[in-house]
Scaffold this motif. Sequence first.
Motif, mmCIF file in Angstrom:
data_model
loop_
_atom_site.group_PDB
_atom_site.id
_atom_site.type_symbol
_atom_site.label_atom_id
_atom_site.label_comp_id
_atom_site.label_asym_id
_atom_site.label_seq_id
_atom_site.Cartn_x
_atom_site.Cartn_y
_atom_site.Cartn_z
ATOM 1 N N ASP A 86 60.258 53.433 53.029
ATOM 2 C CA ASP A 86 61.188 54.421 52.469
ATOM 3 C C ASP A 86 62.594 54.331 53.065
ATOM 4 N N ARG A 87 62.701 54.020 54.339
ATOM 5 C CA ARG A 87 63.985 54.121 55.041
ATOM 6 C C ARG A 87 64.640 52.773 55.348
ATOM 7 N N ARG A 88 64.106 51.677 54.853
ATOM 8 C CA ARG A 88 64.685 50.371 55.179
ATOM 9 C C ARG A 88 66.106 50.247 54.630
ATOM 10 N N VAL A 89 66.921 49.509 55.382
ATOM 11 C CA VAL A 89 68.306 49.285 55.006
ATOM 12 C C VAL A 89 68.347 47.968 54.228
ATOM 13 N N PRO A 90 68.952 47.984 53.037
ATOM 14 C CA PRO A 90 69.025 46.727 52.273
ATOM 15 C C PRO A 90 69.841 45.691 53.036
ATOM 16 N N ARG A 91 69.326 44.478 53.090
ATOM 17 C CA ARG A 91 70.027 43.399 53.792
ATOM 18 C C ARG A 91 70.879 42.642 52.782
ATOM 19 N N SER A 92 72.042 42.304 53.243
ATOM 20 C CA SER A 92 72.917 41.476 52.422
ATOM 21 C C SER A 92 73.710 40.596 53.379
ATOM 22 N N VAL A 110 71.881 38.678 57.516
ATOM 23 C CA VAL A 110 72.559 39.970 57.544
ATOM 24 C C VAL A 110 74.054 39.748 57.329
ATOM 25 N N GLN A 114 76.098 44.683 59.691
ATOM 26 C CA GLN A 114 74.709 44.861 60.128
ATOM 27 C C GLN A 114 74.467 44.163 61.464
ATOM 28 N N HIS A 128 57.229 44.678 58.763
ATOM 29 C CA HIS A 128 56.751 45.329 57.542
ATOM 30 C C HIS A 128 55.943 44.297 56.764
ATOM 31 N N GLU A 133 62.122 44.308 58.392
ATOM 32 C CA GLU A 133 63.100 45.174 57.742
ATOM 33 C C GLU A 133 64.028 45.770 58.788
#
Length: 185
Positions: A86-92, A110, A114, A128, A133
């Motif tokens: 639910d709380r994962r930060v999207p990686r880009s 990252v 990040q 995960h 994540e």
Amino acid sequence: MAKANPLQEQLLKAGLVKKSQVAQVAREQNKARHAKGAPAGPSESQLEAERARAEKAERDRVLAAEHNARRRADELRAQARQIIADRRVPRSGELEYRFDDGAVIRTLLVDEAQRKQLAAGTLVIARHGEGFELLPRVAAEKVRERDATLIVLDHGQGGDVAASTGNAEDDAYYAQFVVPDDLMW
């Protein structure tokens, strides 16, 4: 007189017992059946059966406690996995961020922001499933409360302990060389 059982009647007819003996046995049986006095102590077999019941009850209680503990641990792990999902930060981004996972060095892609947050400890890397994540610190603390083994990298964790070589002179010498957490390798 109460009716005697068939065996007693046959013994009387055969002349093997007297009527007074049959009456005496009937009185003793009646007294034993209706006795209100203190019963005789339990027999050895009754004591053994009671001990066996007590041991079985104790084993069952221990097994139930172990089962409940395993079930609770599974529930906590499931909650931790749900928090990560639910709380994962999207990686880009395309910067490689390397970290150690036990004896293996892993890589995540990252962006610069990040990478800086990971180095500062505001982002944490958590396991995960088969991957990893990024989590904000608040979510990582909730995961750590439930299953600390899922947290792989946390630079903001209190009490940064420097690796020791076991030799005080060497440790003092190498203490002057600071290695930054955001070192690119």
